[in-house]
Design a protein around this motif. Structure first.
Motif, short mmCIF file in Angstrom:
data_model
loop_
_atom_site.label_atom_id
_atom_site.label_comp_id
_atom_site.label_asym_id
_atom_site.label_seq_id
_atom_site.Cartn_x
_atom_site.Cartn_y
_atom_site.Cartn_z
N SER A 1 48.32 50.64 42.04
CA SER A 1 47.35 50.38 43.10
C SER A 1 46.23 49.46 42.60
O SER A 1 45.77 48.58 43.32
N ARG A 2 45.81 49.64 41.35
CA ARG A 2 44.79 48.74 40.80
C ARG A 2 45.32 47.32 40.66
O ARG A 2 44.63 46.35 40.96
N SER B 1 51.18 37.45 37.13
CA SER B 1 50.95 38.05 35.82
C SER B 1 49.77 38.99 35.91
O SER B 1 48.83 38.76 36.67
N CYS B 2 49.85 40.06 35.13
CA CYS B 2 48.77 41.03 35.15
C CYS B 2 48.35 41.36 33.72
O CYS B 2 49.18 41.57 32.84
N LEU B 3 47.04 41.33 33.50
CA LEU B 3 46.51 41.74 32.20
C LEU B 3 45.68 42.98 32.48
O LEU B 3 44.65 42.92 33.15
N CYS C 1 43.55 40.50 36.72
CA CYS C 1 43.04 41.21 35.54
C CYS C 1 42.31 42.44 36.04
O CYS C 1 41.44 42.34 36.90
N ALA C 2 42.67 43.59 35.49
CA ALA C 2 42.06 44.82 35.99
C ALA C 2 41.99 45.87 34.91
O ALA C 2 42.71 45.81 33.91
N SER C 3 41.13 46.84 35.14
CA SER C 3 41.08 47.97 34.24
C SER C 3 41.40 49.23 35.03
O SER C 3 41.21 49.29 36.23
N HIS D 1 39.88 39.26 39.69
CA HIS D 1 39.41 40.24 38.73
C HIS D 1 39.05 41.56 39.41
O HIS D 1 38.47 41.57 40.49
N GLY D 2 39.38 42.64 38.77
CA GLY D 2 38.97 43.96 39.25
C GLY D 2 38.65 44.86 38.07
O GLY D 2 39.47 45.67 37.65
#
Ligand code: ADP
Ligand code: MG
Lengths: 247, 399
Positions: free
Chosen positions: B40-41, B136-138, B167-169, B198-199
């Motif tokens: 979900s993030r 792509s996801c970091l 990009c997310a945390s 960004h998230g």
């Protein structure tokens, strides 16, 4: 409640410390179309802004009664939602807000909007444009009239719907407005009176320096102004002759 | 991080923190098998679990590469792998490694050089028009982690593609530092559209370091979207229009909330005739946020043209927006211009919409929503829809 739709009594208004309207009285009944004449800066637009409740226009005294209710303390949107629709003379551009976003607030049904667009010869692509941003004078008029009609109020306030509009479009807009006024009431500000050729107006008023000085038959007042200028109104022996010049 | 030099620069807020470098290993799997909270993030930053809808997918969590898959139908068009793998696999890869950004440019590039944790290598092969986006996801899933990635994207001659990087945390990550070095090589006649979303979390620090070089007739569009709070974000990506008639455009939407410190610029260097550049930035500052929006246009040749537009909306008395547009002409024929406007919403606009029946609150939210219009970004439909939903929610909080 009387037969009046709008009743303005002894209205005095100031803008940044200056009086712009003084002791204005005006009654508009259901089904009536009123015309408001007056030189530049006489306070015509101020009257519309005050009816709508724009905060810069401070009511010093008097009342504005719409459908039997004093609306003076209501915010703009609540007045509008009671049934007042407006086409502004100088609307602001708003980046990112589309004309279509505003119309869809009133009408979700695209085909109704499409038929009006066709009627006033206004291309559909304007719905996706930022409201008033880079619109020409004529496009702005069409956009404003379109919005006023889509809002569908019982009272239409049209501030100079005809200025800067070419002959062909004037006919389109004039005939359309006239049709829309059937069963409604209107207050139309016009400078040159061009739109009167297409509109069945009941009565006209002349505003000078924030005061309505004379009222009468629209064509008669217009021809007097055209031939003698507003000086004629100044000389008028009986100021504020409401409805006496009607016949 | 012990040997780093004394911090310099107003936006360097990370100096006083120490981060952990160790993270548990993740084994590779399809994205759809990842835990729901991660999916979900990542979806909120544009990376979706439905890999069939993407030409290729790269997914990294902390220091582990989870996925580096190319959709069956795009096997002959795209290559995707970790940069660690690429450097082993291809001899020529070194020609694209630290070529546009210096290892010692600042302490963050230095970190990415000395403590490097993968990153993606994406290559769009010559003349291939890739019809689905590459994603792509970091992702950072460990609290207080320092993640340093180094990405390389090559759009070979005549290719066309769209890359989306999110990009997310994780929701449980409170602090952390992400450093992302990205080098983009857009060769002659190639078109690359790159969108970064960004998230992060409120206590997170992020330092992307990006540069792009564009060859003859090439085009690069770089979109950046930030809607969530972050402790600090600072970046100043640069694009070099090196080939004749090359073009670049940077679009950014920055939404500052809570205590976010956001310092984002874009720089364009026009190095050849017929080059064109454009930077469009929209910033909305709420709460206690601080936004610096910078822009720098440099024209070094006779027939080159670029425009910079920075617009900021200030929605809180405690927030600030500082627009810093700069133009540098080094040749008489360079045509550079800028326009910047920062302020609160004009009352006149609110009143106009109220006269159209909107309440004051609705009017403000309509204006804020329109201000952050993503329709110009050409995002894939489902991402555009998601972004619009996010924008709708945050713009309702504006008054
Ligand atoms: N928002 C405003 N702020 C300051 N002055 C105003 C404002 N609106 C109207 N005025 C002033 O009030 C007077 C009447 O203006 P207006 O009502 O626009 O005239 P008209 O529409 O008859 O040309 C003018 O002197 C004008 O400058
Ligand atoms: Mg006026």
């Amino acid at each position: 409640m009387t037969g009046e739709l709008l009743e303005i009594n002894d209205l005095t208004v100031e803008v940044s410390g200056r009086i712009v309207l003084e002791n204005v009285d005006l009654r508009i009944e259901k089904g009536e179309t009123h015309i408001l004449f007056g030189p530049n800066g006489s306070g015509k637009s101020s009257l519309i802004m005050t009816i709508l409740g724009f905060p810069a226009y401070k009511v010093i005294s008097g009342e504005i009664i719409f459908k039997g209710k004093n609306i003076i303390d209501l915010p703009i949107n609540e007045r509008v939602n009671l049934g007042i629709s407006v086409a502004f003379q100088n609307p602001p551009a708003i980046r990112g807000v589309k004309l279509g976003d505003i119309l869809n607030h009133w009408i979700k049904d695209e085909s109704t909007i499409d038929s009006i667009l066709e009627r006033i010869n206004f291309p559909r692509e304007f719905l996706r444009r930022d409201i008033n941003l880079g619109f020409s004078g004529g496009e702005m008029k069409k956009s404003e009239i379109l919005q006023a009609i889509v809002q569908g109020g019982d009272l239409l306030l049209l501030d100079e719907p005809d200025s800067g509009v070419d002959v062909e479009n004037l006919r389109l807009l004039g005939e359309f407005i006239n049709e829309m006024l059937k069963g409604r009431a209107g207050l139309i500000i016009t400078h040159q009176g061009h739109i009167l050729r297409f509109i069945d107006a009941d009565i006209a008023h002349v505003m000078l320096k924030g005061t309505i000085v004379c009222s009468g038959r629209p064509t008669r007042i217009l021809s007097q102004i055209m031939s003698e200028g507003y000086g004629w109104c100044m000389k008028c022996p009986r100021r504020k002759r409401i409805r006496e010049n009607m016949i | 991080m012990s040997e780093e030099k004394k911090d310099k620069g107003e936006y360097d807020l990370t100096g006083s923190f120490t981060y952990v470098r160790k993270a548990a290993k993740w084994s590779s799997c399809p994205i759809s098998n990842l835990p729901e909270d991660i999916i979900s993030r990542s979806s909120d930053v544009g990376v979706i679990p439905d890999e069939d809808m993407r030409a290729a997918t790269y997914f990294q969590i902390d220091h582990s590469v989870i996925s580096k898959t190319v959709n069956e139908k795009f096997r002959d068009q795209v290559e995707v792998m970790s940069t660690r793998e690429a450097i082993k696999k291809y001899d020529w890869f070194k020609n694209y490694w630290w070529r546009l950004i210096r290892r010692d440019a600042d302490k963050f590039t230095h970190m990415a050089s000395s403590m490097w944790d993968h990153g993606y290598f994406i290559r769009i092969l010559e003349d291939q028009k890739v019809t689905l986006p590459i994603q792509s996801c970091l992702f950072v899933s460990t609290d207080n982690l320092n993640q340093n990635v180094h990405n390389v994207v090559i759009a070979e001659a005549g290719s066309e593609a769209q890359v989306i990087t999110g990009c997310a945390s994780h929701i449980n990550v409170h602090r952390g530092l992400h450093v992302g070095v990205s080098e983009f090589y857009i060769k002659e006649d190639a078109k690359l559209m790159f969108t970064m979303i960004h998230g992060w979390s409120q206590g997170f620090d992020s330092r992307p370091r990006s540069a792009a070089i564009i060859g003859e007739n090439g085009a690069f569009i770089s979109n950046y979207l930030l809607f969530t709070p972050v402790r600090s974000l600072q970046m100043y990506p640069v694009a070099y229009c090196s080939g004749e008639n090359s073009k670049v455009r940077f679009n950014s939407i920055l939404y500052g909330s809570k205590d976010s410190h956001i310092d984002v610029g874009s720089k364009i260097v026009l190095q050849n005739d017929g080059t064109r550049g454009e930077i469009i930035t929209r910033a909305v500052a709420t709460d206690n946020s601080k936004i610096y929006m910078r822009g720098f246009l440099e024209g070094r040749c006779e027939d080159c043209r670029a425009h910079l537009e920075c617009r900021g909306l200030l929605l809180s008395d405690k927030a600030i927006i500082h627009a810093v547009p700069e133009l540098l002409a080094k040749a008489p024929g360079a045509d550079l211009s800028h326009e910047a406007a920062v302020g609160k919403i004009a009352e006149e606009e609110i009143h106009y919409l109220m006269a159209r029946g909107f309440s004051e609150r609705e009017a403000v939210s309509l204006i804020v929503r329109g201000f952050m219009d993503v329709r110009t970004f050409d995002l894939p439909a489902e991402i555009e829809k998601r972004m619009k939903r996010i924008i709708k929610v945050i713009s309702k909080r504006s008054l």
